[in-house]
Design a protein around this motif. Structure first.
Motif, PDB file in Angstrom:
ATOM      1  N   GLY A   1       1.818  -9.156  -2.598  1.00  0.00           N
ATOM      2  CA  GLY A   1       3.268  -9.134  -2.814  1.00  0.00           C
ATOM      3  C   GLY A   1       3.993  -9.719  -1.620  1.00  0.00           C
ATOM      4  O   GLY A   1       3.413  -9.865  -0.531  1.00  0.00           O
TER       5      GLY A   1
ATOM      6  N   GLY B   1       2.728  -0.883  -6.610  1.00  0.00           N
ATOM      7  CA  GLY B   1       3.633  -0.672  -5.478  1.00  0.00           C
ATOM      8  C   GLY B   1       4.943  -0.020  -5.854  1.00  0.00           C
ATOM      9  O   GLY B   1       5.591   0.630  -5.016  1.00  0.00           O
TER      10      GLY B   1
ATOM     11  N   TRP C   1      -3.233  -8.842   3.647  1.00  0.00           N
ATOM     12  CA  TRP C   1      -1.954  -9.044   2.962  1.00  0.00           C
ATOM     13  C   TRP C   1      -1.922 -10.455   2.362  1.00  0.00           C
ATOM     14  O   TRP C   1      -1.962 -11.440   3.085  1.00  0.00           O
ATOM     15  CB  TRP C   1      -0.820  -8.831   3.946  1.00  0.00           C
TER      16      TRP C   1
ATOM     17  N   THR D   1       7.412  -4.656  -0.082  1.00  0.00           N
ATOM     18  CA  THR D   1       6.016  -4.887   0.292  1.00  0.00           C
ATOM     19  C   THR D   1       5.850  -4.813   1.804  1.00  0.00           C
ATOM     20  O   THR D   1       4.882  -4.239   2.313  1.00  0.00           O
ATOM     21  CB  THR D   1       5.532  -6.261  -0.214  1.00  0.00           C
TER      22      THR D   1
ATOM     23  N   ASN E   1       2.390  -5.163  -5.393  1.00  0.00           N
ATOM     24  CA  ASN E   1       3.825  -4.885  -5.468  1.00  0.00           C
ATOM     25  C   ASN E   1       4.580  -6.149  -5.872  1.00  0.00           C
ATOM     26  O   ASN E   1       5.113  -6.873  -5.045  1.00  0.00           O
ATOM     27  CB  ASN E   1       4.344  -4.370  -4.124  1.00  0.00           C
ATOM     28  N   GLN E   2       4.588  -6.427  -7.166  1.00  0.00           N
ATOM     29  CA  GLN E   2       5.348  -7.540  -7.720  1.00  0.00           C
ATOM     30  C   GLN E   2       6.634  -6.998  -8.341  1.00  0.00           C
ATOM     31  O   GLN E   2       6.660  -5.876  -8.848  1.00  0.00           O
ATOM     32  CB  GLN E   2       4.530  -8.278  -8.790  1.00  0.00           C
TER      33      GLN E   2
ATOM     34  N   VAL F   1      -3.141  -5.726   0.052  1.00  0.00           N
ATOM     35  CA  VAL F   1      -1.771  -5.653  -0.455  1.00  0.00           C
ATOM     36  C   VAL F   1      -1.383  -7.023  -0.997  1.00  0.00           C
ATOM     37  O   VAL F   1      -1.549  -8.045  -0.315  1.00  0.00           O
ATOM     38  CB  VAL F   1      -0.775  -5.219   0.641  1.00  0.00           C
TER      39      VAL F   1
END
Length: 602
Positions: A194, A175, A215, A199, A337-338, A192
């Motif tokens: 995160g 991400g 998500w 995010t 997306n961390q 996804v």
């Protein structure tokens, strides 16, 4: 000072990074008469706020706007233009930083296109200094070194998740490299992973292209709206963080319970548990101690059925994803997306340690001439708010105006602070802090915390304007009277943010509110809103009915003359004094207290 043999200039301070944090550090260092140089790998200032479509360059996305309103992002002595919207875009933030650099003549102190590959501490005779080398072989030397280049490392992914992702046969996207929508997302099933603000932006954009977006938020999440719901009409919209001021924090911060439960309850009653009511994402921590996402608008995509909320991944086999609720889906690509980890590989190994091991998250106890600016995140607030105070602190230390504790004391304080914040934010990141608590600590150390008591006695009207104004770093210039005209001018831009007086009158019921709240709240989550605790729900339902009965009884006593007069006469006969009870306010308080005492025993 210049070395004649090598023709290398000596600086008091070298700053790595010409982004927001680096510019702040440079300005305050120059203000404290230090000889400064900034080195940056790019061709311009702004750091990640200077958008680049290149995936190899860390920057904001094409459509990024600030998560917090401009009052949280303004630099203490440099207000944003009044023409800026409540939440400026990255284009406007970049222009703001350019204007800031020009006003304080920072450009002449910046060396662009200089990627630092190594920094080592050198000792020659009685001199100790930092020697930096960039990718072109050029050397720089300084007494002190401040790292302000942001988190350039790899994302922090849990070990079990890393193992699962190795089994995924589709495309895996970091991400941090996402910049804008591309055709590869069209009509795809996307997973996804995160929970941060970026995010939410990614999910919001992908939902316009993707077929379905699943998500995953594993540890729960608070969602807050950008704009506040106002009880009375206002001339313009007000950001929710506009109500974050000295008065509100002092009055509604329940120190005994370590929370802001009055405000938290209003959010949960308005939007549902944890600000959303989605059982997969319910947070077990209070608002003040939790992970907060300010992009609540993305939740409308869940209502539309485009985004599917999930709590956890159970297993991955090829493209088949099995979630913890046993639902199976074939996923085309995964976006993870961390938050990335800081990358300090250019430093000696002894200094490549987590930020929480530094004194006040700034100074390396092993060598305080090395500092780190802007590497911690307030769970409620902007990084820039904290970074400026850190820059003030470091520049005063390096200019000799403030002395740091000895090495052993700094190590002890770093351990103590790390332990405190890790318990304060359970199950959260190790670099989270509470904005007010951390900022107050730094401000007092550098003697810039506002003396509101002195201000009250010198100018009550100015005092009131300052404590009811939204959070803004200009508050840390209040003790210097020459800055007050500019501060009041800045605050005047946000005068519409002040709450109606009825909000503060609600404090009259605060003691009763907490007493009643203790009866309704869950002992496990300390929340008055619960999703799955059936026993608690039944208990709360019974008590709610009882509370309604009490309110109805009070209403009858006040509105029906026969009941009111009969009650007054009976009480009067007992006390021998009828007239003192012929008052609605007095009668209401007495009845309320008596009924509450009876109710609280149930």
């Amino acid at each position: 000072m210049q070395n004649e043999k090598t023709n290398i200039k000596f600086y008091d301070l070298i700053i790595i990074g010409a982004g927001w944090n680096g510019l702040l550090m440079c300005k305050h260092a120059l203000q404290n008469k230090l000889k400064v140089l900034i080195v940056d790998s790019r061709e311009t200032i702004g750091g990640s706020w200077k958008y680049s479509p290149d995936n190899k360059i860390k920057s904001v996305t094409k459509n990024t706007i600030t998560t917090y309103s401009k009052t949280f992002n303004e630099i203490s002595d440099f207000p944003m233009p009044s023409t800026y919207p409540l939440f400026p875009s990255h284009h406007e933030i970049y222009s703001y930083l350019v204007a800031y650099a020009k006003k304080f003549n920072l450009m002449e102190h910046i060396q662009f296109k200089s990627w630092i590959v190594s920094a080592e501490k050198i000792s020659e005779g009685n001199y100790n200094f930092w020697k930096l080398k960039d990718s072109s072989g050029k050397n720089y030397i300084s007494t002190c070194l401040s790292v302000c280049c942001g988190k350039q490392g790899k994302p922090k992914i849990p070990t079990y998740l890393k193992k699962q992702l190795k089994s995924f046969k589709g495309e895996l996207i970091n991400g941090e490299t996402y910049k804008y929508l591309t055709p590869k997302f069209l009509n795809k099933k996307i997973l996804v992973i995160g929970s941060n603000n970026k995010t939410s932006q990614i999910v919001s954009e992908l939902s316009n292209y993707g077929k379905k977006i699943y998500w995953v938020i594993e540890n729960g999440q608070w969602f807050l709206p950008r704009l506040a719901i106002t009880p009375v009409p206002k001339e313009s919209s007000i950001p929710l963080d506009g109500y974050y001021n000295v008065l509100n924090y002092s009055l509604f911060n329940d120190k005994k319970r370590k929370g802001i439960y009055f405000i938290e309850d209003m959010i949960e009653l308005s939007y549902g548990k944890s600000g959303h009511g989605i059982k997969e994402w319910v947070s077990t921590t209070p608002l003040k101690h939790g992970n907060i996402n300010r992009n609540r608008e993305v939740l409308t995509k869940i209502s539309d059925g485009v985004v599917i909320p999930k709590k956890k991944i159970k297993s991955i086999n090829g493209k088949k994803i099995i979630f913890n609720d046993l639902e199976e889906q074939n996923i085309d690509l995964i976006v993870i997306n961390q938050d990335p980890l800081p990358n300090f590989t250019f430093l000696p190994l002894i200094h490549q340690k987590p930020i929480h091991k530094n004194y006040k998250y700034i100074f390396d106890p092993l060598d305080p001439t090395l500092s780190f600016i802007g590497y911690i995140q307030p769970n409620l607030g902007a990084v820039a708010s904290i970074a400026e105070l850190q820059a003030m602190y470091a520049s005063k230390v390096y200019s000799g105006q403030i002395n740091l504790p000895d090495k052993q004391k700094m190590v002890e304080v770093a351990k103590r602070d790390s332990y405190y914040w890790s318990n304060y934010f359970k199950n959260q990141k190790s670099y989270y802090v509470d904005l007010e608590l951390y900022s107050t600590d730094l401000a007092k150390k550098i003697n810039v915390y506002p003396d509101y008591t002195k201000l009250f006695f010198s100018s009550p009207l100015t005092w009131w304007k300052c404590i009811t104004a939204p959070y803004n770093n200009c508050r840390y210039l209040l003790n210097d009277s020459k800055h007050r005209p500019q501060i009041l001018s800045t605050y005047s831009n946000y005068k519409n943010y002040q709450l109606d007086i009825s909000w503060y009158l609600s404090l009259i019921i605060k003691p009763f509110y907490y007493a009643i709240r203790d009866q309704f709240s869950s002992k496990e989550s300390n929340s008055i809103v619960s999703l799955e605790d059936k026993h608690h729900q039944e208990k709360k339902k019974k008590r709610t009915n009882y509370a309604i009965l009490i309110i109805v009884c009070i209403g009858i006593l006040l509105l029906v003359p026969e009941w009111k007069n009969g009650f007054i006469n009976h009480i009067g006969k007992l006390r021998g004094d009828v007239e003192r009870y012929d008052n609605k306010i007095y009668l209401t308080i007495v009845v309320f207290i008596v009924l509450f005492l009876l109710y609280s025993k149930k």
